[in-house]
Design an enzyme around this catalytic site. Sequence first.
Site, PDB file in Angstrom:
ATOM      1  N   THR A  16       0.942  -1.387  -0.037  1.00 43.96           N
ATOM      2  CA  THR A  16      -0.338   0.263  -0.228  1.00 43.96           C
ATOM      3  C   THR A  16       0.975   1.250  -0.243  1.00 43.96           C
ATOM      4  O   THR A  16       0.660   2.188  -1.243  1.00 43.96           O
ATOM      5  CB  THR A  16      -0.705   0.022   1.169  1.00 43.96           C
ATOM      6  N   ILE A  17       2.452   1.552   0.687  1.00 42.54           N
ATOM      7  CA  ILE A  17       2.710   2.510   0.879  1.00 42.54           C
ATOM      8  C   ILE A  17       3.827   2.359   0.077  1.00 42.54           C
ATOM      9  O   ILE A  17       4.475   3.206  -0.886  1.00 42.54           O
ATOM     10  CB  ILE A  17       3.676   2.525   2.704  1.00 42.54           C
ATOM     11  N   SER A 144       3.005   7.115  11.899  1.00 41.24           N
ATOM     12  CA  SER A 144       2.337   6.890  10.854  1.00 41.24           C
ATOM     13  C   SER A 144       1.049   7.864  10.494  1.00 41.24           C
ATOM     14  O   SER A 144       1.202   9.583  10.334  1.00 41.24           O
ATOM     15  CB  SER A 144       0.612   5.884  12.043  1.00 41.24           C
ATOM     16  N   CYS A 145      -0.167   7.557   9.542  1.00 42.31           N
ATOM     17  CA  CYS A 145      -1.078   8.753   9.071  1.00 42.31           C
ATOM     18  C   CYS A 145      -1.475   9.243   9.736  1.00 42.31           C
ATOM     19  O   CYS A 145      -1.749  10.987   9.803  1.00 42.31           O
ATOM     20  CB  CYS A 145      -1.821   7.546   7.829  1.00 42.31           C
ATOM     21  N   ASN A 146      -2.039   8.634  11.071  1.00 42.56           N
ATOM     22  CA  ASN A 146      -3.164   9.544  12.010  1.00 42.56           C
ATOM     23  C   ASN A 146      -1.875  10.220  12.750  1.00 42.56           C
ATOM     24  O   ASN A 146      -2.589  12.020  13.276  1.00 42.56           O
ATOM     25  CB  ASN A 146      -3.343   8.527  12.963  1.00 42.56           C
ATOM     26  N   ARG A 173     -10.721   4.112  10.593  1.00 47.70           N
ATOM     27  CA  ARG A 173     -11.357   3.214   9.067  1.00 47.70           C
ATOM     28  C   ARG A 173     -10.910   2.203  10.036  1.00 47.70           C
ATOM     29  O   ARG A 173      -9.122   1.539  10.322  1.00 47.70           O
ATOM     30  CB  ARG A 173     -10.827   3.050   7.729  1.00 47.70           C
ATOM     31  N   HIS A 224      -9.749   7.779   7.557  1.00 43.00           N
ATOM     32  CA  HIS A 224      -9.732   8.171   9.751  1.00 43.00           C
ATOM     33  C   HIS A 224     -10.804   9.848   9.297  1.00 43.00           C
ATOM     34  O   HIS A 224     -10.706  10.227   8.708  1.00 43.00           O
ATOM     35  CB  HIS A 224      -8.918   7.970   9.946  1.00 43.00           C
ATOM     36  N   GLN A 306      -5.167   7.557   4.874  1.00 42.65           N
ATOM     37  CA  GLN A 306      -4.659   7.234   5.609  1.00 42.65           C
ATOM     38  C   GLN A 306      -3.355   6.248   3.909  1.00 42.65           C
ATOM     39  O   GLN A 306      -2.021   5.861   5.229  1.00 42.65           O
ATOM     40  CB  GLN A 306      -5.009   5.489   6.476  1.00 42.65           C
TER      41      GLN A 306
HETATM   42  P1  NAD Z   1       1.304  -3.549   3.266  1.00 42.64           P
HETATM   43  O1  NAD Z   1       1.050  -5.392   3.885  1.00 42.64           O
HETATM   44  O2  NAD Z   1       0.306  -3.342   1.882  1.00 42.64           O
HETATM   45  O3  NAD Z   1       2.401  -3.650   2.220  1.00 42.64           O
HETATM   46  C1  NAD Z   1       3.894  -4.126   3.015  1.00 42.64           C
HETATM   47  C2  NAD Z   1       4.765  -5.055   1.618  1.00 42.64           C
HETATM   48  O4  NAD Z   1       5.975  -5.480   2.210  1.00 42.64           O
HETATM   49  C3  NAD Z   1       4.094  -6.507   1.149  1.00 42.64           C
HETATM   50  O5  NAD Z   1       4.114  -6.077  -0.193  1.00 42.64           O
HETATM   51  C4  NAD Z   1       5.127  -7.716   1.405  1.00 42.64           C
HETATM   52  O6  NAD Z   1       4.488  -8.687   0.703  1.00 42.64           O
HETATM   53  C5  NAD Z   1       6.115  -6.638   1.379  1.00 42.64           C
HETATM   54  N1  NAD Z   1       7.480  -8.094   2.402  1.00 42.64           N
HETATM   55  C6  NAD Z   1       6.986  -8.082   3.234  1.00 42.64           C
HETATM   56  N2  NAD Z   1       8.051  -8.468   3.742  1.00 42.64           N
HETATM   57  C7  NAD Z   1       8.969  -8.258   3.207  1.00 42.64           C
HETATM   58  C8  NAD Z   1      10.854  -8.138   3.775  1.00 42.64           C
HETATM   59  N3  NAD Z   1      10.969  -8.897   4.590  1.00 42.64           N
HETATM   60  N4  NAD Z   1      11.204  -6.955   3.182  1.00 42.64           N
HETATM   61  C9  NAD Z   1      10.475  -6.672   1.914  1.00 42.64           C
HETATM   62  N5  NAD Z   1       9.393  -6.600   1.097  1.00 42.64           N
HETATM   63  C10 NAD Z   1       8.681  -7.190   2.082  1.00 42.64           C
HETATM   64  O7  NAD Z   1       1.536  -2.288   4.222  1.00 42.64           O
HETATM   65  P2  NAD Z   1       1.884  -1.251   3.802  1.00 42.64           P
HETATM   66  O8  NAD Z   1       0.051  -0.560   4.600  1.00 42.64           O
HETATM   67  O9  NAD Z   1       2.529  -0.669   3.030  1.00 42.64           O
HETATM   68  O10 NAD Z   1       2.391  -0.952   5.519  1.00 42.64           O
HETATM   69  C11 NAD Z   1       4.024  -0.648   5.258  1.00 42.64           C
HETATM   70  C12 NAD Z   1       4.478   0.510   6.392  1.00 42.64           C
HETATM   71  O11 NAD Z   1       3.540   1.506   6.630  1.00 42.64           O
HETATM   72  C13 NAD Z   1       3.899   0.164   8.034  1.00 42.64           C
HETATM   73  O12 NAD Z   1       5.335  -0.161   8.978  1.00 42.64           O
HETATM   74  C14 NAD Z   1       2.884   1.217   7.978  1.00 42.64           C
HETATM   75  O13 NAD Z   1       2.101   0.602   9.408  1.00 42.64           O
HETATM   76  C15 NAD Z   1       3.066   1.819   8.169  1.00 42.64           C
HETATM   77  N6  NAD Z   1       1.830   3.261   7.598  1.00 42.64           N
HETATM   78  C16 NAD Z   1       0.665   2.108   7.056  1.00 42.64           C
HETATM   79  C17 NAD Z   1      -0.192   2.821   6.172  1.00 42.64           C
HETATM   80  C18 NAD Z   1      -1.568   2.256   5.981  1.00 42.64           C
HETATM   81  O14 NAD Z   1      -2.546   2.288   6.261  1.00 42.64           O
HETATM   82  N7  NAD Z   1      -1.372   0.957   5.146  1.00 42.64           N
HETATM   83  C19 NAD Z   1       0.037   4.017   6.972  1.00 42.64           C
HETATM   84  C20 NAD Z   1       0.666   4.587   6.656  1.00 42.64           C
HETATM   85  C21 NAD Z   1       2.016   4.005   7.476  1.00 42.64           C
END
Ligand code: NAD
Length: 345
Positions: A16-17, A144-146, A173, A224, A306
């Site tokens: 996602t990010i 984080s987003c929030n 959310r 959110h 988010q």
């Molecule tokens: P996600 O699960 O959507 O994406 C993570 C990706 O990393 C996946 O594609 C996964 O396959 C890959 N991955 C797994 N193991 C790995 C490794 N060892 N090395 C490299 N890549 C690997 O997660 P996300 O939502 O993108 O979250 C990533 C970070 O961003 C987290 O710290 C999360 O808390 C933060 N974040 C998320 C959001 C949100 O709403 N999704 C918002 C802000 C911050």
Amino acid sequence: MSRAGKVRVAVNGFGTIGKRVADAVAKQPDMVLTGISKTRPSFEARRAADKGYPLFVAGAGRAAEFEAVGLAVAGTVREMLANADIVVDAAPDKVGSENRGLYASQGLPAIFQGGEAAGVAEASFSALGNYDACRGKKSLRVVSCNTTGIARAVSVLEPRWGVDDWEVTLVRRAADPAESKRGPVNGIMPTLHLPSHHGPDVRTIYPDLPIATTALVVPTTLMHVHVNHVRLRKAPQDAAEVLRAFRGTPRFRLFAPWEHVDGTPQAMEYARDRGIGFNDMMENVIWEEGVQLEGKDLRFFQAIHQESIVVPENIDAIRAMLDLARDGPSSIAMTDSALGLRSKN
Ligand code: NAD
């Protein structure tokens, strides 16, 4: 640096990010995306290949699995890092901390995400909050987003009027739209651990801010919403003065009553209409009508997308660490222009 004098950025973790940060990097005039990593073939890996992003194998992934479905592999994550000036880690919560040793062993500056504990990096980062203090750091955590949403609002109110007390109720959310392992629950789930972790997290940016946060999860995936009550130290003239301050700050999008943005569905519909990458809403959404002032007591709502709010922050974190911009506002202006965000409301 690349031969064209651009900073070489690798993105480790393409979910996602990570996929959003990768696209944002590719759009910046002073950066080049040297690679992204995936643990296994997927529609996201195919899109990366279609866009011409060099694809490296992360975690326990195997190159043969990618090659079997026709996806060319450029190498291992270690090889990706060897050809980068900086890495943005966007792996799942806590996996970033596991990756930290790898980056350190290659002497590579690294950016982590808000799912990691604050101690993962030298400092936590918010572009409007503490850009200058983060210059030249070897590691940063984009909050984080929030927390990013709250820190942006603090950057508007605190310097102008001071803050005596800030209470936020976060209506969160339940899941991201693409998640299918968990989903919106049929209920309203209070976070009973008080205060919620968001207040302490905001204090990694603003250590002295008197802020208390509570949170609950509701059945939605869109955004959110924060319900804010701020006791300011000095009273603004009127609510219009506060609105002008929000309006004049990048990364805020104000909606007037005549726009009929009744809630998060319309805010995200606006984002879809606008159609910048992934139909994202990277700004804090403020409802003009919902900004109320009584003496020093300010109440307002803001909505936070988010999936995307931290994306421009990652770009500014790169510039802060490598000292690529004159100051925070210059970096923000460069980032937002490349992403197609408006500089003012
Ligand atoms: P996600 O699960 O959507 O994406 C993570 C990706 O990393 C996946 O594609 C996964 O396959 C890959 N991955 C797994 N193991 C790995 C490794 N060892 N090395 C490299 N890549 C690997 O997660 P996300 O939502 O993108 O979250 C990533 C970070 O961003 C987290 O710290 C999360 O808390 C933060 N974040 C998320 C959001 C949100 O709403 N999704 C918002 C802000 C911050």
